[in-house]
Design an enzyme around this catalytic site. Structure first.
Site, PDB file in Angstrom:
ATOM      1  CE1 TYR A 168      28.467  41.304  65.616  1.00 19.15           C
ATOM      2  CE2 TYR A 168      29.288  41.457  63.360  1.00 19.15           C
ATOM      3  CZ  TYR A 168      28.233  41.413  64.252  1.00 19.15           C
ATOM      4  OH  TYR A 168      26.938  41.460  63.782  1.00 19.15           O
ATOM      5  NE  ARG A 212      27.035  42.106  49.593  1.00 17.63           N
ATOM      6  CZ  ARG A 212      26.465  40.935  49.867  1.00 17.63           C
ATOM      7  NH1 ARG A 212      26.567  39.943  49.007  1.00 17.63           N
ATOM      8  NH2 ARG A 212      25.776  40.756  50.971  1.00 17.63           N
ATOM      9  NE  ARG A 225      22.702  46.758  60.113  1.00 13.34           N
ATOM     10  CZ  ARG A 225      22.199  45.703  59.520  1.00 13.34           C
ATOM     11  NH1 ARG A 225      21.613  44.769  60.216  1.00 13.34           N
ATOM     12  NH2 ARG A 225      22.305  45.539  58.212  1.00 13.34           N
ATOM     13  CG  PHE A 285      26.364  23.283  51.177  1.00  6.76           C
ATOM     14  CD1 PHE A 285      25.172  23.977  51.044  1.00  6.76           C
ATOM     15  CD2 PHE A 285      27.000  23.291  52.406  1.00  6.76           C
ATOM     16  CE1 PHE A 285      24.633  24.673  52.121  1.00  6.76           C
ATOM     17  CE2 PHE A 285      26.478  23.979  53.493  1.00  6.76           C
ATOM     18  CZ  PHE A 285      25.287  24.681  53.344  1.00  6.76           C
TER      19      PHE A 285
HETATM   20  C1  IN0 Z   1      25.991  30.093  55.546  1.00  5.32           C
HETATM   21  C2  IN0 Z   1      27.034  30.187  54.465  1.00  5.32           C
HETATM   22  C3  IN0 Z   1      27.854  28.915  54.256  1.00  5.32           C
HETATM   23  C4  IN0 Z   1      27.549  28.044  53.263  1.00  5.32           C
HETATM   24  C5  IN0 Z   1      28.345  26.918  53.037  1.00  5.32           C
HETATM   25  C6  IN0 Z   1      29.439  26.637  53.831  1.00  5.32           C
HETATM   26  C7  IN0 Z   1      29.783  27.504  54.854  1.00  5.32           C
HETATM   27  C8  IN0 Z   1      30.894  27.247  55.675  1.00  5.32           C
HETATM   28  C9  IN0 Z   1      31.227  28.107  56.691  1.00  5.32           C
HETATM   29  C10 IN0 Z   1      30.454  29.234  56.938  1.00  5.32           C
HETATM   30  C11 IN0 Z   1      29.357  29.514  56.150  1.00  5.32           C
HETATM   31  C12 IN0 Z   1      29.000  28.678  55.097  1.00  5.32           C
HETATM   32  O1  IN0 Z   1      26.540  30.600  53.215  1.00  5.32           O
HETATM   33  C13 IN0 Z   1      25.528  31.594  53.150  1.00  5.32           C
HETATM   34  C14 IN0 Z   1      25.363  32.039  51.710  1.00  5.32           C
HETATM   35  C15 IN0 Z   1      24.118  32.893  51.513  1.00  5.32           C
HETATM   36  O2  IN0 Z   1      23.239  32.925  52.334  1.00  5.32           O
HETATM   37  N1  IN0 Z   1      24.053  33.644  50.420  1.00  5.32           N
HETATM   38  C16 IN0 Z   1      22.980  34.561  50.096  1.00  5.32           C
HETATM   39  C17 IN0 Z   1      23.523  35.656  49.242  1.00  5.32           C
HETATM   40  C18 IN0 Z   1      24.172  36.754  49.994  1.00  5.32           C
HETATM   41  O3  IN0 Z   1      24.864  37.497  49.312  1.00  5.32           O
HETATM   42  O4  IN0 Z   1      23.960  36.917  51.188  1.00  5.32           O
HETATM   43  C19 IN0 Z   1      21.911  33.905  49.256  1.00  5.32           C
HETATM   44  O5  IN0 Z   1      20.875  34.574  49.019  1.00  5.32           O
HETATM   45  O6  IN0 Z   1      22.023  32.752  48.848  1.00  5.32           O
HETATM   46  C20 IN0 Z   1      25.802  32.752  54.085  1.00  5.32           C
HETATM   47  O7  IN0 Z   1      26.065  33.857  53.638  1.00  5.32           O
HETATM   48  N2  IN0 Z   1      25.714  32.535  55.456  1.00  5.32           N
HETATM   49  C21 IN0 Z   1      25.394  31.285  56.014  1.00  5.32           C
HETATM   50  C22 IN0 Z   1      24.460  31.234  57.059  1.00  5.32           C
HETATM   51  C23 IN0 Z   1      24.077  30.005  57.586  1.00  5.32           C
HETATM   52  C24 IN0 Z   1      24.622  28.844  57.063  1.00  5.32           C
HETATM   53 CL1  IN0 Z   1      24.084  27.323  57.685  1.00  5.32          CL
HETATM   54  C25 IN0 Z   1      25.574  28.871  56.038  1.00  5.32           C
HETATM   55  C26 IN0 Z   1      25.824  33.696  56.372  1.00  5.32           C
HETATM   56  C27 IN0 Z   1      27.213  33.965  57.025  1.00  5.32           C
HETATM   57  C28 IN0 Z   1      27.010  35.089  58.044  1.00  5.32           C
HETATM   58  C29 IN0 Z   1      28.227  34.428  56.007  1.00  5.32           C
HETATM   59  C30 IN0 Z   1      27.747  32.729  57.730  1.00  5.32           C
END
Ligand code: IN0
Length: 409
Positions: A168, A212, A225, A285
């Site tokens: 998942y 969390r 969920r 990043f």
């Molecule tokens: C992310 C990821 C992310 C960023 C950078 C490199 C990555 C490499 C591999 C996989 C994911 C990567 O980062 C975000 C961070 C984020 O959204 N933070 C929230 C705070 C929070 O606590 O949720 C904020 O408000 O800034 C992330 O969590 N995800 C994400 C989604 C799309 C992309 Cl393009 C990058 C979500 C997830 C599900 C963890 C992949």
């Protein structure tokens, strides 16, 4: 606690907090003029605060691709999350989502608040997507297709085993890692990372979120969920929701520690992925969310508050991570420091104590044997200053002056 109280308690956060506030004010003023790009960047800032900041460091071409990738995934997530959509409608939408990103006039109304706006005005995101280079479009389409199919599979399936949990998390986050690695490669700035390392980057973040967000997810209305795998929680309770009741606190914390120990297994892959990056902006990043993840795991470990409310890194610490992550030395320093914090919380009576210790020590060893460990340290979880009342008054005065200046601007 208000902002002022937080600063009095952690004056060492002040500089980074002010810098972050100025950076976020600056990006609010830099919204592009074209309506589709304007909408996309405004939306990004609304749904993700710190992510919107770190994305700004990327060059314009890659930044646009990552912004649209993020919004497409958020839209897919909004469909998956909306419990009011019957499964027979939801599944085909998830499975065909990768076609809709090419259709300028497609939209599907669902979600709430900012997510509803994103869905109702999805044509702006499609219009921006169609302006990206072909290799960016192909990477986004491929990941959207695989993620939609994976989400559809889990609509009618519970997360039972640890294998299901990894599968998942692969669909909803590991694939994001694979997609981002493809985008970085398409920009010409990076080699293509191995899929298994890209997958671990997503799994480490997603497992941290799942740990969390226990209480928020279990209390979700109309239906809980549940992402914690039965194979883990069934060792500690007969129902996942029982963990939130005070009388089950001991078992709940043991289960939490089991979940944290499981997540820790991805940390070394993340260090390896980050080590191989060449471009500074891409490195920052990628590194910032990973440091936040290990920090959150260290805070959650052995902490019953996870079952009572939200356990999050304080804003000032987040600001310092964003401000002070520039090199692999900083990453090793932060991983070392947060693993040490976690290790100090291990209770010998915990059923997984020796496995947890083993995993934490493996992370520490990776940091030390790199030869790059920045022992200067953030001192993230303790105030570095042994301040006295004079210092507190000085800090308060300084804060008042700074905030007066900032609000006058
Ligand atoms: C992310 C990821 C992310 C960023 C950078 C490199 C990555 C490499 C591999 C996989 C994911 C990567 O980062 C975000 C961070 C984020 O959204 N933070 C929230 C705070 C929070 O606590 O949720 C904020 O408000 O800034 C992330 O969590 N995800 C994400 C989604 C799309 C992309 Cl393009 C990058 C979500 C997830 C599900 C963890 C992949």
């Amino acid at each position: 606690m208000g902002l002022l109280g937080a600063i009095v308690e952690h004056p060492e956060d002040l500089y980074a907090l002010v810098k972050l506030k100025m950076a976020s004010d600056r990006i609010k003023k830099q919204i592009p003029a074209e309506p589709h790009w304007g909408f996309s960047y405004t939306m990004l800032q609304k749904v993700s605060r710190s992510f919107a900041l770190v994305i700004q460091q990327l060059g314009p071409e890659l930044r646009n691709a990552v912004c649209i990738f993020y919004l497409v995934l958020r839209a897919l997530d909004t469909v998956e999350d909306d419990t009011s959509i019957p499964s027979d409608i939801k599944v085909p939408i998830l499975e065909s989502f990768h076609h809709h990103i090419y259709e300028r006039d497609w939209h599907f109304s669902c979600g709430a608040k900012d997510y509803k706006v994103l869905m109702d005005k999805f044509h702006y995101v499609s219009t921006a997507f169609l302006e990206l280079g072909a290799s960016y479009q192909e990477a986004i389409e491929d990941i959207t297709k695989r993620m939609g199919a994976g989400m559809a599979k889990f609509i009618c399936k519970e997360v039972e085993t640890i294998n299901d949990y990894d599968e998942y998390c692969h669909y909803v986050a590991g694939l994001v890692g694979l997609g981002l690695s493809k985008l970085f490669h398409a920009s010409g700035l990076e080699e293509l990372a191995p899929d298994s390392l890209s997958n671990s980057m997503g799994l480490f973040l997603q497992k941290t979120n799942i740990i969390r967000d226990y209480l928020e997810d279990i209390n979700e209305i109309p239906k809980s969920r549940m992402f914690w795998p039965r194979e883990i929680w069934s060792k500690y309770a007969s129902k996942l929701e029982d963990l939130k009741y005070e009388e089950n606190s001991t078992k709940a914390v043991q289960c939490l520690n089991d979940m944290v120990t499981n997540a820790l297994m991805h940390a070394e892959d993340c260090l390896q992925y980050l080590f191989a990056l060449k471009d500074l902006a891409i490195f920052q990043f990628c590194a910032i969310p990973q440091i936040m993840a290990i920090g959150t795991l260290a805070l959650c470990y052995n902490n019953v508050e996870v079952f009572r409310g939200v356990v999050k890194m304080r804003r000032g610490l987040t600001a310092r991570v964003i401000d002070q992550t520039r090199s692999m030395s900083d990453v090793y320093g932060a991983f070392f420091e947060f693993s040490s914090l976690l290790k100090s919380k291990i209770d010998d009576n915990d059923p997984n104590a020796s496995l947890t210790r083993h995993r934490v020590e493996a992370i520490q060893k990776a940091c030390i044997s790199s030869g790059l460990l920045n022992k200067r340290g953030y001192h993230m979880y303790e105030s570095r200053l042994q301040y006295n009342s004079v210092l507190v008054i000085m800090v308060l005065l300084l804060v008042s002056v700074l905030f007066a200046i900032l609000s006058a601007k």
